[in-house]
Write an enzyme that holds these catalytic residues in place. Structure first.
Site, PDB file in Angstrom:
ATOM      1  CG  HIS A   1       4.839  57.449  24.319  1.00  0.00           C
ATOM      2  ND1 HIS A   1       5.995  57.797  23.755  1.00  0.00           N
ATOM      3  CD2 HIS A   1       5.155  59.146  25.201  1.00  0.00           C
ATOM      4  CE1 HIS A   1       7.070  58.209  24.337  1.00  0.00           C
ATOM      5  NE2 HIS A   1       6.627  58.819  25.223  1.00  0.00           N
TER       6      HIS A   1
ATOM      7  CB  CYS B   1      11.493  60.621  17.576  1.00  0.00           C
ATOM      8  SG  CYS B   1      12.662  59.837  17.719  1.00  0.00           S
ATOM      9  N   GLY B   2      11.982  64.354  18.622  1.00  0.00           N
ATOM     10  CA  GLY B   2      11.450  65.823  18.137  1.00  0.00           C
ATOM     11  C   GLY B   2      10.092  66.066  18.551  1.00  0.00           C
TER      12      GLY B   2
HETATM   13  C1  OXD Z   1      10.993  58.632  27.511  1.00  0.00           C
HETATM   14  C2  OXD Z   1      10.743  60.442  28.300  1.00  0.00           C
HETATM   15  O1  OXD Z   1       9.754  58.529  26.812  1.00  0.00           O
HETATM   16  O2  OXD Z   1      11.117  60.861  29.124  1.00  0.00           O
HETATM   17  O3  OXD Z   1      11.246  58.699  27.909  1.00  0.00           O
HETATM   18  O4  OXD Z   1       9.011  61.014  27.756  1.00  0.00           O
HETATM   19 MN    MN Z   2       8.183  60.004  26.842  1.00  0.00          MN
END
Ligand code: OXD
Ligand code: MN
Length: 625
Positions: free
Chosen positions: A250, A274-275
């Site tokens: 992620h 969170c930035g």
């Molecule tokens: C999430 C996104 O992590 O939209 O919610 O990227």
């Molecule tokens: Mn995301």
């Protein structure tokens, strides 16, 4: 199921049937036949990569009423219902066969029971509607990184978003092997109101049948719950990566410029809101991705690609001054889909846009006026905090030219960051890869945000910011990360960042743009151009190295006072955090690698020793001596 081929022949027009048959893959034919039999659509549109088909999706998104045009050509907006404004952890579950177990920190249910439930809700859900079939690729199409995906949805809005966010790959699918496995996503918005909003949200379900690489999503429209290739696919990809020896993360990826114009690629994981996107989009640097990255070892190098090709970004606080690039795209002709903003006179408005906003208009709650309250007497803001925009990356002037490189880019740094008001310094470097994975990744503690339905501001552990998407035992995921760099000559440096540290009065110790300096400092560290101060939790910047960076990036005088406030080591807060992290691993991460416990214990020891020498709050200048 009735004979697959007969069913497809009967339900599809000749043209669509031929298009589907050109994709000669058993798994796909079976998935589509089953989806048709289950949901009963009136028509099926097999979308190819042709301009005409893509245009049709765009046009139908508006004609169906799911999107509406704004004043600027190419811009449209969409609303999700008031209870459908974020990813929904309660409604999202792994379907686990009786014979298997998943970490108890993951939301799950027995597979057969879950399948019966979600398939029951999907039964006949597409009656009178079109099913759209999309053939897409995660990662550059036709590369070692590509993961082929098929999306079946009754939402033109979902199909349209995916067009901007992913690589279209019908052409590649026409060359697919007959027995190749692909990820399949079946989505239905369920019953819709006159305004084209899912009405049965209490029956919203997002169920992951990882045994069949199939995800079902129903009675929801919010992108994070419906666009299969986003977080639904991430869960399946993590399993595939685990089986094949690579990593799905992620993370954003960006190219950061250093002295002499050199470019260094960095990736970073942050929980939602969170930035992450703003770090990926720093002015003057390049963006390769803002949400999901794949890592592979190629010829002894750590290589990275963006799984996606667009941005589904949070629009709150996007301002002309701070985000000139994205601001430009949001104000000029071109394809943009806005979600859950306020609309007045065909113009979009959002929270924190730094401009005057109207006192009335239309938003996710319907007709809106300032002071309007919801059923719980809570004032409804002009737009949702989690309002979004969708754009392609190539629309951005600073899109990195390597976006489609089939072997990705070499990665030199990785950062982990959360919302930590109390303990972690704004930036620090790990002593080595494993230390960073454990201390900044597997110890990531953060306040919950509006991107997930539920209470905001609650502290929780979110391993590597990916916990919501882990579909393998947590311990195994940590182990995979620790081990991944074996055989890599120069593993990326690992950094921990925290943009949300607060002082005793509760004020943030940093300004929002400061992250740019931290990232520039990382770039210099990667090339050995600056030193660092060793402290109990990692290596922190020296004051004298930050002064010229603040000057160069913002033309700002960086004071010793600010430095001390930001980089004081808060011993009690760090010790308390370690205790929580350790407890979390003991209780929720069975079999967590020994390195986790050893690293936490070693940090604890260093913190205690430092406390004896310098006290509870240690100025970085004391450690620099
Ligand atoms: C999430 C996104 O992590 O939209 O919610 O990227
Ligand atoms: Mn995301």
């Amino acid at each position: 199921m009735t004979n697959v081929n007969e069913l497809l022949k009967e339900k599809l027009t000749a043209e669509n049937y031929d298009r589907l048959m050109a994709v000669d893959n058993t798994r796909i034919h079976e998935f589509v036949a089953d989806a048709i039999e289950l949901t009963g659509p009136e028509t099926v549109f097999v979308c190819t990569d042709s301009e005409e088909d893509v245009k049709r999706v765009r046009k139908m998104a508006v004609e169906s009423g799911e999107e509406r045009p704004l004043e600027t050509p190419g811009h449209t907006y969409h609303f999700d219902g008031p209870s459908d404004q974020g990813r929904d952890r309660q409604a999202t579950k792994y379907l686990v066969p009786e014979t298997e177990t998943l970490s108890k920190a993951l939301n799950q249910m027995e597979r057969k029971e879950g399948l019966a439930e979600v398939r029951g809700l999907l039964k006949d859900s597409m009656k009178g509607r079109a099913m759209i079939l999309r053939f897409l690729s995660l990662g550059p199409a036709g590369s070692v990184f590509s993961v082929p995906c098929v999306q079946a949805t009754d939402s033109w809005y979902v199909a349209h978003n995916e067009d901007l966010l992913y690589r279209t790959a019908y052409e590649q699918f026409c060359k697919i092997e007959k027995d190749k496995n692909v990820f399949c996503f079946l989505h239905s918005a369920g019953e819709l109101s006159e305004d084209m909003i899912s009405v049965d949200v209490k029956n919203k379900r997002i169920y992951m049948d990882y045994t069949r690489d199939t995800v079902y999503s129903v009675n929801t429209q919010y992108g994070g719950n419906t666009m299969g290739l986003k977080k639904l696919a991430l869960r399946l990809t993590i399993r595939q990566a685990d089986a094949e020896g690579w990593l799905a993360e992620h993370m954003f990826i960006s190219g950061v410029y250093g002295p002499g114009g050199r470019k260094t690629y960095l990736a970073g994981a942050f929980p939602s809101a969170c930035g992450k996107t703003s770090t990926a989009m720093l002015p003057g640097e390049t963006i390769l991705g803002d949400d999901i990255a794949y890592f592979r070892k190629i010829n002894g190098e750590f290589r990275a690609v963006n799984a996606e090709a667009g941005i589904f970004g949070i629009i709150q606080n996007v301002k002309e001054k701070d985000d000139p690039m994205i601001w430009d795209i949001l104000h000029n002709p071109g394809e943009v889909i806005f979600g859950n903003i306020l609309v007045k006179d065909k113009k979009p408005y959002w929270l924190g846009m730094g401009e005057e906003t109207p006192d009335d208009g239309v938003n996710f709650s319907g007709q809106w006026h300032k002071g309007k309250k919801d059923a719980n007497e809570k004032e409804i803001p002009l737009a949702h905090k989690n309002a979004r925009y969708t754009v392609t990356l190539t629309a951005l002037a600073n899109c990195d030219p390597e976006l489609e490189n089939p072997v990705g880019v070499p990665l030199s740094g990785v950062m982990y960051g959360g919302r930590d008001p109390k303990a972690s310094v704004p930036v620090q470097q790990a002593f080595d890869w494993a230390h960073g994975i454990v201390s900044y990744g597997a110890s990531l503690e953060t306040e919950t945000t509006f991107a997930i339905i539920g209470e905001e501001g609650v502290m929780e552990i979110n391993l590597m910011s990916i916990q919501d998407f882990l579909a393998i035992p947590l311990a195994r995921y940590i182990r995979n990360n620790i081990d991944f760099v074996q055989g890599i000559d120069r593993p990326p440096l690992v950094f921990g960042v925290n943009y949300f540290l607060r002082d005793k009065e509760g004020k943030f110790t940093n300004d929002v743009p400061d992250k740019h300096v931290w990232v520039k400092w990382m770039e210099l560290r990667i090339h050995g151009d600056v030193g660092a101060i060793t402290c109990p939790t990692g290596q922190i910047p020296r004051y004298e190295d930050l002064v010229p960076l603040f000057k160069e990036v913002f033309d700002k005088e960086y004071t010793k006072e600010d430095y001390v406030k930001q980089f004081t080591i808060r011993v009690p807060e760090n010790l308390a955090k370690i205790e929580r992290v350790e407890k979390y691993h003991r209780e929720n991460v069975p079999g967590s690698p020994q390195e986790v416990y050893d690293t936490l214990e070693a940090t604890q020891k260093r913190l205690n020793e430092a406390r004896e020498k310098y006290g509870d709050y240690i100025s970085p200048f004391d450690l620099a001596e």
